[in-house]
Scaffold this active site. Structure first.
Site, PDB file in Angstrom:
ATOM      1  N   SER A   1      -5.599 -13.219   0.797  1.00  0.00           N
ATOM      2  CA  SER A   1      -5.479 -13.359  -0.652  1.00  0.00           C
ATOM      3  C   SER A   1      -4.289 -14.258  -0.929  1.00  0.00           C
ATOM      4  O   SER A   1      -3.430 -14.450  -0.060  1.00  0.00           O
ATOM      5  CB  SER A   1      -5.233 -11.981  -1.279  1.00  0.00           C
ATOM      6  OG  SER A   1      -4.849 -12.098  -2.636  1.00  0.00           O
TER       7      SER A   1
ATOM      8  N   TYR B   1      -1.090  -3.489  -1.604  1.00  0.00           N
ATOM      9  CA  TYR B   1      -2.008  -4.622  -1.414  1.00  0.00           C
ATOM     10  C   TYR B   1      -1.246  -5.821  -0.861  1.00  0.00           C
ATOM     11  O   TYR B   1      -1.687  -6.478   0.080  1.00  0.00           O
ATOM     12  CB  TYR B   1      -2.658  -4.952  -2.765  1.00  0.00           C
ATOM     13  CG  TYR B   1      -3.813  -5.930  -2.710  1.00  0.00           C
ATOM     14  CD1 TYR B   1      -5.070  -5.518  -2.281  1.00  0.00           C
ATOM     15  CD2 TYR B   1      -3.665  -7.255  -3.114  1.00  0.00           C
ATOM     16  CE1 TYR B   1      -6.146  -6.403  -2.247  1.00  0.00           C
ATOM     17  CE2 TYR B   1      -4.725  -8.146  -3.085  1.00  0.00           C
ATOM     18  CZ  TYR B   1      -5.968  -7.708  -2.660  1.00  0.00           C
ATOM     19  OH  TYR B   1      -7.030  -8.591  -2.631  1.00  0.00           O
TER      20      TYR B   1
END
Ligand code: NAD
Length: 257
Positions: A140, A153
């Site tokens: 990401s 995350y």
């Protein structure tokens, strides 16, 4: 004549689903692996109805036995594991001081344990075959930056990029290449679920979350698309040895190198 075999985790929805469809269209045998088996089976029915080659397996990526069993079913049915996309993921957002330890553990189980178990299962089979293969992680933009409400995350997505680098070193002699595809925000169910949650946590509207949080740091205010990720996966399926260990940023200018 099939081009190869690929197992994609989290392939029943969003990015994984688009990649599964695209790889099947490109002539790959695709294993649609997901904890949501009915959705995985529905996608496989759709693909096989179109004359493409696919099978569904139930796989909770945090469960070692399910991961190994899913890869065994892949090699029994298709004969090899040439490529894997470790893609399954969830998002749980909370202000840091309120972040429940149970949710941190859930995020680590899916993102960290899952990436480890899936890549190790693929690595074992790619090495044993003598043919090598390609291991792709869905990272990401959060592999490079930090974002409010997303400590676990960020921790896990940074970690996945490091895992890819380490496996690239160890895998090179077996012609096992690794890559991390790092998209900025993509409109998938994972993001749609976050909109009201982030709006509530930050005290702003959903439109403000999109404009002032999700797209703020891009150069053009655009979402990345599932097609952008699928195009990159197809490119990486073409033996890109020179790129092994690298993170490929699909971020509309956010976190440029
Ligand atoms: P999504 O919610 O559309 O799809 C995620 C899929 O993962 C679902 O089918 C779900 O059933 C599956 N899944 C969840 N837990 C699982 C488990 N334990 N085992 C197996 N499967 C499981 O989400 P998405 O947006 O397509 O996200 C896919 C990946 O892309 C994730 O790793 C996510 O972190 C990453 N990512 C997403 C974005 C984005 O903006 N959407 C951006 C960058 C990276």
């Amino acid at each position: 004549m099939l081009k190869g075999t690929i197992l994609i985790t989290g392939a029943a929805s969003g990015i994984g689903k688009a990649c599964a469809e695209r790889m099947a269209e490109e002539g790959w045998a695709v294993v649609v692996a997901d904890v949501a088996l009915p959705a995985a089976e529905a996608l496989v029915r759709d693909l096989t109805d179109r004359g493409l080659t696919a099978m569904a397996v139930r796989m909770d990526v945090s469960d070692e036995d399910e991961v190994e069993a899913g890869f065994d079913r892949m090699t029994e049915r298709f004969g090899s594991c040439d490529m894997v996309m470790s893609n399954a993921g969830v998002q749980i957002v909370h202000p840091f001081e309120d972040y429940p330890f149970a949710d941190w553990k859930k995020m680590m189980a899916i993102h960290a344990d899952g990436a480890f178990l899936v890549s190790r299962a693929a690595y074992r089979r790619m090495k044993a075959s003598g043919k090598g293969g390609r291991i792709v992680f869905t990272g990401s933009v959060q592999s490079f930056v930090g974002s409010k409400l997303k400590e676990p995350y960020n921790f896990a997505k940074h970690g996945v990029a490091g895992l890819a680098k380490a496996i690239a070193r160890e895998g090179a002699e077996h012609r096992i290449y690794t890559y991390t595809i790092c998209p900025s925000f993509v409109r998938t169910p994972l993001v749609d679920k976050q909109l009201p949650e982030q709006a509530a946590s930050l005290g702003i509207t959903e439109e403000q979350v999109i404009r002032d949080v999700m797209l703020r740091d891009t150069v053009d205010g655009q979402f990345t698309t599932v097609e952008d990720v699928a195009n990159t996966l197809v490119f990486l399926s073409q033996d890109q040895g020179a790129l092994t260990g690298q993170s490929i940023r699909l971020t509309h200018g956010w976190a440029m190198m």
